[in-house]
Design a protein around this motif. Sequence first.
Motif, PDB file in Angstrom:
ATOM      1  N   ALA A  72       0.828  -1.203   0.000  1.00  0.00           N
ATOM      2  CA  ALA A  72       0.000   0.000   0.000  1.00  0.00           C
ATOM      3  C   ALA A  72       0.864   1.255   0.000  1.00  0.00           C
ATOM      4  O   ALA A  72       0.574   2.221  -0.711  1.00  0.00           O
ATOM      5  N   ALA A  73       1.925   1.239   0.789  1.00  0.00           N
ATOM      6  CA  ALA A  73       2.809   2.401   0.875  1.00  0.00           C
ATOM      7  C   ALA A  73       3.548   2.646  -0.446  1.00  0.00           C
ATOM      8  O   ALA A  73       3.934   3.783  -0.742  1.00  0.00           O
ATOM      9  N   ALA A  74       3.729   1.608  -1.239  1.00  0.00           N
ATOM     10  CA  ALA A  74       4.436   1.731  -2.513  1.00  0.00           C
ATOM     11  C   ALA A  74       3.551   2.296  -3.636  1.00  0.00           C
ATOM     12  O   ALA A  74       4.052   2.599  -4.711  1.00  0.00           O
ATOM     13  N   GLN A  75       2.279   2.437  -3.394  1.00  0.00           N
ATOM     14  CA  GLN A  75       1.356   2.926  -4.423  1.00  0.00           C
ATOM     15  C   GLN A  75       1.517   4.440  -4.601  1.00  0.00           C
ATOM     16  O   GLN A  75       1.895   5.141  -3.669  1.00  0.00           O
ATOM     17  N   PRO A  76       1.176   4.940  -5.794  1.00  0.00           N
ATOM     18  CA  PRO A  76       1.323   6.382  -6.057  1.00  0.00           C
ATOM     19  C   PRO A  76       0.235   7.231  -5.396  1.00  0.00           C
ATOM     20  O   PRO A  76       0.307   8.456  -5.431  1.00  0.00           O
ATOM     21  N   VAL A  77      -0.758   6.599  -4.815  1.00  0.00           N
ATOM     22  CA  VAL A  77      -1.844   7.312  -4.125  1.00  0.00           C
ATOM     23  C   VAL A  77      -2.022   6.698  -2.737  1.00  0.00           C
ATOM     24  O   VAL A  77      -1.605   5.572  -2.493  1.00  0.00           O
ATOM     25  N   ALA A  78      -2.659   7.451  -1.852  1.00  0.00           N
ATOM     26  CA  ALA A  78      -2.927   6.947  -0.512  1.00  0.00           C
ATOM     27  C   ALA A  78      -4.056   5.921  -0.582  1.00  0.00           C
ATOM     28  O   ALA A  78      -5.120   6.193  -1.118  1.00  0.00           O
ATOM     29  N   VAL A  79      -3.790   4.733  -0.050  1.00  0.00           N
ATOM     30  CA  VAL A  79      -4.782   3.654  -0.048  1.00  0.00           C
ATOM     31  C   VAL A  79      -5.353   3.544   1.366  1.00  0.00           C
ATOM     32  O   VAL A  79      -4.607   3.585   2.345  1.00  0.00           O
ATOM     33  N   GLN A  80      -6.673   3.424   1.439  1.00  0.00           N
ATOM     34  CA  GLN A  80      -7.333   3.261   2.734  1.00  0.00           C
ATOM     35  C   GLN A  80      -8.011   1.898   2.786  1.00  0.00           C
ATOM     36  O   GLN A  80      -8.370   1.338   1.754  1.00  0.00           O
ATOM     37  N   ILE A  81      -8.164   1.399   4.003  1.00  0.00           N
ATOM     38  CA  ILE A  81      -8.821   0.112   4.191  1.00  0.00           C
ATOM     39  C   ILE A  81      -9.735   0.221   5.410  1.00  0.00           C
ATOM     40  O   ILE A  81      -9.400   0.897   6.383  1.00  0.00           O
ATOM     41  N   ALA A  82     -10.876  -0.407   5.316  1.00  0.00           N
ATOM     42  CA  ALA A  82     -11.827  -0.402   6.427  1.00  0.00           C
ATOM     43  C   ALA A  82     -12.439  -1.778   6.561  1.00  0.00           C
ATOM     44  O   ALA A  82     -12.669  -2.464   5.565  1.00  0.00           O
ATOM     45  N   LYS A  83     -12.682  -2.182   7.776  1.00  0.00           N
ATOM     46  CA  LYS A  83     -13.455  -3.387   8.011  1.00  0.00           C
ATOM     47  C   LYS A  83     -14.904  -3.019   7.712  1.00  0.00           C
ATOM     48  O   LYS A  83     -15.331  -1.894   7.984  1.00  0.00           O
ATOM     49  N   ALA A  84     -15.652  -3.919   7.118  1.00  0.00           N
ATOM     50  CA  ALA A  84     -17.042  -3.628   6.762  1.00  0.00           C
ATOM     51  C   ALA A  84     -17.769  -3.039   7.961  1.00  0.00           C
ATOM     52  O   ALA A  84     -17.771  -3.625   9.042  1.00  0.00           O
ATOM     53  N   GLY A  85     -18.319  -1.846   7.792  1.00  0.00           N
ATOM     54  CA  GLY A  85     -19.037  -1.181   8.867  1.00  0.00           C
ATOM     55  C   GLY A  85     -18.168  -0.316   9.759  1.00  0.00           C
ATOM     56  O   GLY A  85     -18.665   0.328  10.672  1.00  0.00           O
ATOM     57  N   GLY A  86     -16.855  -0.287   9.490  1.00  0.00           N
ATOM     58  CA  GLY A  86     -15.942   0.483  10.336  1.00  0.00           C
ATOM     59  C   GLY A  86     -15.365   1.690   9.624  1.00  0.00           C
ATOM     60  O   GLY A  86     -15.638   1.936   8.448  1.00  0.00           O
ATOM     61  N   ASP A  87     -14.551   2.445  10.336  1.00  0.00           N
ATOM     62  CA  ASP A  87     -13.903   3.629   9.783  1.00  0.00           C
ATOM     63  C   ASP A  87     -12.642   3.232   9.011  1.00  0.00           C
ATOM     64  O   ASP A  87     -11.908   2.339   9.441  1.00  0.00           O
ATOM     65  N   PRO A  88     -12.363   3.919   7.899  1.00  0.00           N
ATOM     66  CA  PRO A  88     -11.159   3.612   7.127  1.00  0.00           C
ATOM     67  C   PRO A  88      -9.893   4.103   7.820  1.00  0.00           C
ATOM     68  O   PRO A  88      -9.916   5.097   8.543  1.00  0.00           O
TER      69      PRO A  88
END
Length: 88
Positions: free
Chosen positions: A26-42
Motif C-alpha cells: 500500500a505504501a508503494a502505491q502512487p496514491v494513498a490507499v485506505q482500508i476499512a473493516k465492513a461497517g468500520g472507519d477507514p
Amino acid sequence: MPEKRVAVASKVGLHARPAALVAKAAAAQPVAVQIAKAGGDPVAAGSVLNLMTLAAGYGDEVIISAEGEGAEEAVEAVAQLVATDLDA
C-alpha cells in the motif's frame, strides 16, 4: 473513488506478516490507499499499526479504496494481496 470489497484470506487475519506485506504494498502505491473493516472507519493501509487496529480476521470483509490518478490500480494491487493467503 474506486473501492473493492474482499475477504481476508490469511488464517491469522491482517496481523503480523500479512499486515506487513499489505502495508508495504500500500505504501508503494502512487496514491494513498485506505482500508476499512465492513461497517468500520477507514485507516491508512500503508501502516502496519493501522492494519492491526482493524482487527480484521480470516474471512472478514474489508473495503479498500483510494483516490486520485492510479487509484484503480492501487486498489486492485492491495486487494489482491488481502485476498491471498499470506501466512506462508
